[in-house]
Design a protein around this motif. Structure first.
Motif, PDB file in Angstrom:
ATOM      1  N   GLU A  23      36.018  67.058  84.484  1.00 35.96           N
ATOM      2  CA  GLU A  23      37.053  66.550  83.592  1.00 35.96           C
ATOM      3  C   GLU A  23      36.819  67.007  82.153  1.00 35.96           C
ATOM      4  O   GLU A  23      37.771  67.361  81.440  1.00 35.96           O
ATOM      5  N   ILE A  44      37.865  70.644  81.954  1.00 40.31           N
ATOM      6  CA  ILE A  44      39.330  70.773  81.968  1.00 40.31           C
ATOM      7  C   ILE A  44      39.895  70.458  80.583  1.00 40.31           C
ATOM      8  O   ILE A  44      40.821  71.144  80.100  1.00 40.31           O
ATOM      9  N   GLU A  45      39.337  69.445  79.916  1.00 38.34           N
ATOM     10  CA  GLU A  45      39.801  69.120  78.560  1.00 38.34           C
ATOM     11  C   GLU A  45      39.557  70.281  77.597  1.00 38.34           C
ATOM     12  O   GLU A  45      40.397  70.578  76.738  1.00 38.34           O
ATOM     13  N   SER A  52      42.006  73.152  78.466  1.00 35.80           N
ATOM     14  CA  SER A  52      43.359  72.756  78.066  1.00 35.80           C
ATOM     15  C   SER A  52      43.540  72.878  76.559  1.00 35.80           C
ATOM     16  O   SER A  52      44.576  73.369  76.082  1.00 35.80           O
ATOM     17  N   GLY A  80      43.800  76.534  75.550  1.00 45.14           N
ATOM     18  CA  GLY A  80      45.103  77.058  75.895  1.00 45.14           C
ATOM     19  C   GLY A  80      46.174  76.633  74.907  1.00 45.14           C
ATOM     20  O   GLY A  80      47.035  77.439  74.521  1.00 45.14           O
ATOM     21  N   ARG A  81      46.140  75.379  74.467  1.00 42.44           N
ATOM     22  CA  ARG A  81      47.132  74.900  73.502  1.00 42.44           C
ATOM     23  C   ARG A  81      46.989  75.615  72.161  1.00 42.44           C
ATOM     24  O   ARG A  81      47.988  75.963  71.516  1.00 42.44           O
TER      25      ARG A  81
END
Length: 218
Positions: free
Chosen positions: A197, A200-201, A204, A207-208
């Motif tokens: 997790e 993944i954060e 993410s 990517g943003r």
């Protein structure tokens, strides 16, 4: 001797002699970045933060020291004159601790016509910059602010005492995008206790940042 140098015996960076660049004749000793011959320089040492994964807490005792702006610019002029480089890469761990000093150097680089990039930039430093200062960074020939975000996990930032406010990262990225400042974000993975997790954060967030800023690289 082991154990590093006692704090009261840290070297005065303004008193250090210039690197004898004239002794280096081979291309192998110089970087070529962004299509330009680049010389690496260090104008500060240490960092006032105490991130749990960083060598600074042991080697530099979380103490930040700097050349004066005048001496830093003299060092740049000497290096450029001796090497023929047209770009400087500052390997400082934390360049903007003293913002007036940093921007005095940046104005001097603009006057010299020397392109530059800097390795050590913190999100909180950019938070404090005005729009005019961000524009000056771009206009002075900056090829990259290298900003350490490290992780998208608030849990890991708390664990490693980074002090980074993750909520500030994306607004800073949008300001850098608007100012068209080339930006490189540093991330790490594989921290002790890091979970799927957490990873993944991090992915993410990276990517943003890329989606919102065409001038950014991670």
């Amino acid at each position: 001797r082991g154990g590093g140098c006692p704090q009261d015996r840290f070297l005065d960076l303004d008193a250090l002699p210039f690197v004898p660049w004239h002794l280096l004749r081979s291309r192998r000793y110089f970087l070529w970045t962004f299509g330009r011959k680049t010389v690496s320089l260090e104008t500060t040492r240490g960092c006032p933060h105490a991130c749990g994964y960083c060598y600074n807490t042991v080697v530099h005792k979380s103490r930040w020291r700097a050349m004066s702006a005048e001496r830093a610019l003299e060092t740049v002029r000497h290096a450029v004159r001796c090497t023929g480089a047209s770009q400087v890469y500052f390997t400082d761990d934390n360049f903007f601790v003293d913002r007036p000093r940093a921007f005095a150097i940046i104005r001097g680089l603009k006057d010299l016509g020397v392109c530059w990039a800097v390795q050590g930039v913190c999100v909180e430093d950019v938070v404090l910059m005005s729009d005019a200062e961000l524009n000056l960074i771009r206009e002075s020939g900056c090829q990259g602010l290298f900003i350490g975000v490290q992780s998208g996990s608030a849990r890991l930032h708390l664990l490693f005492r980074t002090g980074l406010d993750l909520a500030a990262v994306e607004p800073v990225n949008r300001r850098l995008a608007a100012a068209r400042v080339p930006t490189w974000y540093f991330f790490m993975c594989g921290f002790p206790t890091e979970t799927r997790e957490d990873l993944i954060e991090t992915v993410s967030l990276a990517g943003r940042l890329l989606r919102e800023n065409p001038h950014a690289v991670t």
